[in-house]
Design a protein around this motif. Structure first.
Motif, PDB file in Angstrom:
ATOM      1  N   TRP A 308     -26.356 -27.000 -21.219  1.00  0.00           N
ATOM      2  CA  TRP A 308     -27.780 -26.667 -21.276  1.00  0.00           C
ATOM      3  C   TRP A 308     -28.545 -27.649 -22.164  1.00  0.00           C
ATOM      4  O   TRP A 308     -29.606 -28.148 -21.792  1.00  0.00           O
ATOM      5  CB  TRP A 308     -27.968 -25.235 -21.780  1.00  0.00           C
ATOM      6  CG  TRP A 308     -29.420 -24.842 -21.895  1.00  0.00           C
ATOM      7  CD1 TRP A 308     -30.143 -24.655 -23.036  1.00  0.00           C
ATOM      8  CD2 TRP A 308     -30.328 -24.620 -20.810  1.00  0.00           C
ATOM      9  NE1 TRP A 308     -31.441 -24.325 -22.739  1.00  0.00           N
ATOM     10  CE2 TRP A 308     -31.582 -24.302 -21.372  1.00  0.00           C
ATOM     11  CE3 TRP A 308     -30.210 -24.663 -19.422  1.00  0.00           C
ATOM     12  CZ2 TRP A 308     -32.710 -24.018 -20.591  1.00  0.00           C
ATOM     13  CZ3 TRP A 308     -31.335 -24.381 -18.644  1.00  0.00           C
ATOM     14  CH2 TRP A 308     -32.556 -24.072 -19.232  1.00  0.00           C
ATOM     15  N   VAL A 335     -34.768 -12.536 -19.155  1.00  0.00           N
ATOM     16  CA  VAL A 335     -34.040 -13.494 -18.326  1.00  0.00           C
ATOM     17  C   VAL A 335     -32.543 -13.230 -18.451  1.00  0.00           C
ATOM     18  O   VAL A 335     -32.022 -13.015 -19.548  1.00  0.00           O
ATOM     19  CB  VAL A 335     -34.353 -14.944 -18.744  1.00  0.00           C
ATOM     20  CG1 VAL A 335     -33.588 -15.930 -17.866  1.00  0.00           C
ATOM     21  CG2 VAL A 335     -35.849 -15.210 -18.650  1.00  0.00           C
ATOM     22  N   PHE A 337     -28.543 -14.597 -17.144  1.00  0.00           N
ATOM     23  CA  PHE A 337     -27.836 -15.797 -16.698  1.00  0.00           C
ATOM     24  C   PHE A 337     -26.428 -15.429 -16.291  1.00  0.00           C
ATOM     25  O   PHE A 337     -25.711 -14.748 -17.029  1.00  0.00           O
ATOM     26  CB  PHE A 337     -27.793 -16.831 -17.831  1.00  0.00           C
ATOM     27  CG  PHE A 337     -27.060 -18.095 -17.491  1.00  0.00           C
ATOM     28  CD1 PHE A 337     -27.595 -19.012 -16.600  1.00  0.00           C
ATOM     29  CD2 PHE A 337     -25.825 -18.369 -18.065  1.00  0.00           C
ATOM     30  CE1 PHE A 337     -26.909 -20.185 -16.280  1.00  0.00           C
ATOM     31  CE2 PHE A 337     -25.143 -19.537 -17.765  1.00  0.00           C
ATOM     32  CZ  PHE A 337     -25.683 -20.447 -16.868  1.00  0.00           C
ATOM     33  N   PHE A 357     -29.807 -18.117 -12.771  1.00  0.00           N
ATOM     34  CA  PHE A 357     -30.751 -17.412 -13.633  1.00  0.00           C
ATOM     35  C   PHE A 357     -31.409 -16.315 -12.807  1.00  0.00           C
ATOM     36  O   PHE A 357     -31.630 -16.474 -11.598  1.00  0.00           O
ATOM     37  CB  PHE A 357     -31.835 -18.360 -14.153  1.00  0.00           C
ATOM     38  CG  PHE A 357     -31.395 -19.257 -15.272  1.00  0.00           C
ATOM     39  CD1 PHE A 357     -31.341 -18.791 -16.581  1.00  0.00           C
ATOM     40  CD2 PHE A 357     -31.055 -20.577 -15.031  1.00  0.00           C
ATOM     41  CE1 PHE A 357     -30.944 -19.614 -17.620  1.00  0.00           C
ATOM     42  CE2 PHE A 357     -30.648 -21.413 -16.057  1.00  0.00           C
ATOM     43  CZ  PHE A 357     -30.594 -20.929 -17.349  1.00  0.00           C
ATOM     44  N   LEU A 360     -36.729 -14.609 -13.933  1.00  0.00           N
ATOM     45  CA  LEU A 360     -37.712 -15.622 -14.354  1.00  0.00           C
ATOM     46  C   LEU A 360     -39.117 -15.182 -13.962  1.00  0.00           C
ATOM     47  O   LEU A 360     -39.326 -14.565 -12.913  1.00  0.00           O
ATOM     48  CB  LEU A 360     -37.395 -16.973 -13.705  1.00  0.00           C
ATOM     49  CG  LEU A 360     -36.032 -17.601 -14.020  1.00  0.00           C
ATOM     50  CD1 LEU A 360     -35.850 -18.877 -13.192  1.00  0.00           C
ATOM     51  CD2 LEU A 360     -35.909 -17.917 -15.492  1.00  0.00           C
ATOM     52  N   THR A 364     -41.829 -16.927 -18.701  1.00  0.00           N
ATOM     53  CA  THR A 364     -40.543 -17.412 -19.203  1.00  0.00           C
ATOM     54  C   THR A 364     -40.711 -18.724 -19.952  1.00  0.00           C
ATOM     55  O   THR A 364     -41.371 -19.645 -19.471  1.00  0.00           O
ATOM     56  CB  THR A 364     -39.552 -17.620 -18.047  1.00  0.00           C
ATOM     57  OG1 THR A 364     -39.296 -16.354 -17.415  1.00  0.00           O
ATOM     58  CG2 THR A 364     -38.229 -18.188 -18.559  1.00  0.00           C
ATOM     59  N   MET A 369     -34.638 -18.946 -21.705  1.00  0.00           N
ATOM     60  CA  MET A 369     -33.572 -19.484 -20.857  1.00  0.00           C
ATOM     61  C   MET A 369     -32.346 -19.879 -21.684  1.00  0.00           C
ATOM     62  O   MET A 369     -31.205 -19.629 -21.276  1.00  0.00           O
ATOM     63  CB  MET A 369     -34.103 -20.655 -20.039  1.00  0.00           C
ATOM     64  CG  MET A 369     -35.230 -20.258 -19.094  1.00  0.00           C
ATOM     65  SD  MET A 369     -35.762 -21.580 -17.982  1.00  0.00           S
ATOM     66  CE  MET A 369     -34.401 -21.616 -16.818  1.00  0.00           C
TER      67      MET A 369
END
Length: 488
Positions: A308, A335, A337, A357, A360, A364, A369
């Motif tokens: 990320w 959010v 993941f 994801f 969203l 966001t 995230m």
């Protein structure tokens, strides 16, 4: 005389050497990084002689600072599953196929089905996966028949290093039981599997408890290292068992999370309890041991953090990015993941599974995230724990690995699991376990005092919010499983 024990750990991208005394004080340590080859997409290979060359160079450097007269034993550990193919003369036939290799993914459903048909091999059907020695051997037979016909020995990484040092072939119950070639009832190699797939029993090393002296340094090795002492070499064990032993998780019978490149949930039990979900690994240090560790993996695990930040955000400011996340966002992040970016072996058994994801919106932000990525790994680990848990409620979870350096992530884990997190501050890695087991094999003694730890307590209000978030994560998991089936 001061007694010193050497540990060697052949990891996925580095080989570590360490020297400990009986009090587990570090007298010497060094790490040598290496790269493996990817000749085709999804393939990961390395010439085994690369491992042995690095190990011998490391030992030469070690003995320049450590008196060989004081070294009582050498212990070994390393990556599990990675498969070395040797000729009758002990020479590598081809590059070793590593544990993270994906070339066998199309073969796995067939192997699972065949193994499930026989009651004697059903347990192997749930653990065979990409990178398993059984899958690698089957692939070799199907794709490189000329190499298959020349096979003389099949070894796992640490066992190849043992052979290089002693000239002897030996393995332990950990690497044997996790190979998908093992009979859990007889605690021996599976003759049923050998007969089904046309494998010779002569290819496989004798299985020993980890704390067994397998041989001594050969004259050739002593000469190349510039020493005269024929030091005993101990069979050792796979890296996850070595880590579990070194951290004291065997003694406490509490779950251990290894948050390195992958995210591994390890649950030990002392009563040879074989779980229906997860990879059951026999953790026999001494002959009378009946311990099992059941392990499951979020394959991307700790790597997701660097993915990320490095790949997506393209920043090296790890701490800065985490400091931007407000603590009051924990448990309230909209959010979600799904962390399985490179497939999953334990719960979904699907190498084609991918991440996503969800939730969203136009509101966001970057912090939502990033937090979702960290939370997704924790949720993934919790699903593994719930599927593989012991009947007894755990008192705590221990965490080791590079990801454990993040205070934010530790707090997330504490609240997602709703248990205290025992962050081990004293370095206790697989390489320490190898040296400690070497001590037990030769002197039957090692100081297993409690390492220095930091305890992170969950906060009830946040844990309750995370429990609700976890229910949403389970729905996302079901949707992603269905999505994967539709697009694969």
């Amino acid at each position: 005389m001061k007694k010193i024990y050497i540990g060697i750990d052949a990891g996925t991208t580095s080989i570590k050497l360490i020297a400990l005394n009986q009090q587990v004080d570090i007298l010497y340590e060094k790490q040598y990084t290496y790269t493996y080859q990817t000749p085709q997409k999804g393939w990961t290979e390395i010439m085994p002689t690369d491992w042995s060359a690095i190990m011998l160079n490391g030992l030469k450097e070690l003995f320049k600072q450590i008196d060989a007269n004081q070294v009582v034993a050498i212990g070994l550990t390393g990556q599990m599953h990675s498969t070395v193919f040797l000729t009758e003369d002990g020479e590598p036939l081809r590059p070793a196929i590593m544990w993270n290799d994906r070339r066998t993914k199309e073969l796995i459903p067939q192997l699972k089905k065949q193994l499930a048909e026989d009651p004697m091999t059903q347990l192997n059907s749930q653990i065979v996966s990409n990178g398993s020695p059984l899958a690698n051997l089957f692939w070799l037979k199907e794709n490189e028949l000329s190499h298959f016909k020349k096979l003389g020995k099949v070894l796992i990484t640490k066992d190849y290093l043992n052979y290089c040092l002693t000239g002897n072939y030996a393995t332990d119950f950990c690497d044997a039981s996790s190979s998908s070639l093992y009979n859990f009832s007889n605690q021996a190699w599976s003759t049923e599997i050998f007969e089904r797939y046309g494998f010779s029993s002569d290819w496989f090393a004798e299985i020993y408890p980890a704390a067994t002296v397998s041989g001594y340094l050969t004259d050739h090795i002593c000469q190349s290292l510039g020493i005269s002492e024929k030091i005993p070499v101990v069979v050792g064990t796979g890296d996850n068992v070595a880590s579990t032993f070194a951290t004291g998780s065997f003694t406490s019978n509490q779950p251990l999370i290894s948050l390195g490149t992958s995210g591994v949930m390890i649950i030990p039990n002392k009563s040879h309890e074989l779980k229906k979900i997860g990879k059951n690994v026999v953790a026999k240090i001494f002959p009378k041991d009946q311990a099992i560790i059941t392990q499951g993996t979020v394959q991307a695990g700790g790597k997701l953090n660097s993915w990320w930040l490095d790949t997506i955000l393209q920043t090296d400011q790890y701490l800065v990015e985490q400091e931007k996340i407000p603590m009051d966002l924990l448990g309230t992040n909209e959010v979600q993941f799904f962390p399985h970016l490179n497939g999953e072996k334990t719960l979904f058994a699907n190498p084609n599974l991918r991440g996503a994801f969800a939730g969203l919106s136009l509101e966001t932000e970057r912090v939502n995230m990033y937090l979702a990525v960290l939370e997704g790994v924790a949720f993934g680990i919790r699903t593994l724990f719930e599927a593989m848990r012991n009947q007894e409620e755990p008192a705590h979870f221990s965490i080791v690995g590079g990801g454990a350096k993040s205070e934010l992530w530790l707090n997330i884990f504490a609240n997602v699991l709703n248990k205290p997190i025992r962050h081990i501050l004293t370095t206790r890695e697989a390489v320490h376990g190898a040296a400690m087991i070497a001590s037990l094999a030769t002197d039957q003694k090692i100081d297993l005092t409690e390492p220095e730890v930091e305890i992170i307590q969950p906060k009830p209000a946040i844990s309750e919010k995370y429990h609700k978030q976890y229910q949403k994560y389970l729905i996302l998991s079901q949707l992603m499983e269905k999505y994967s089936e539709e697009v694969s």
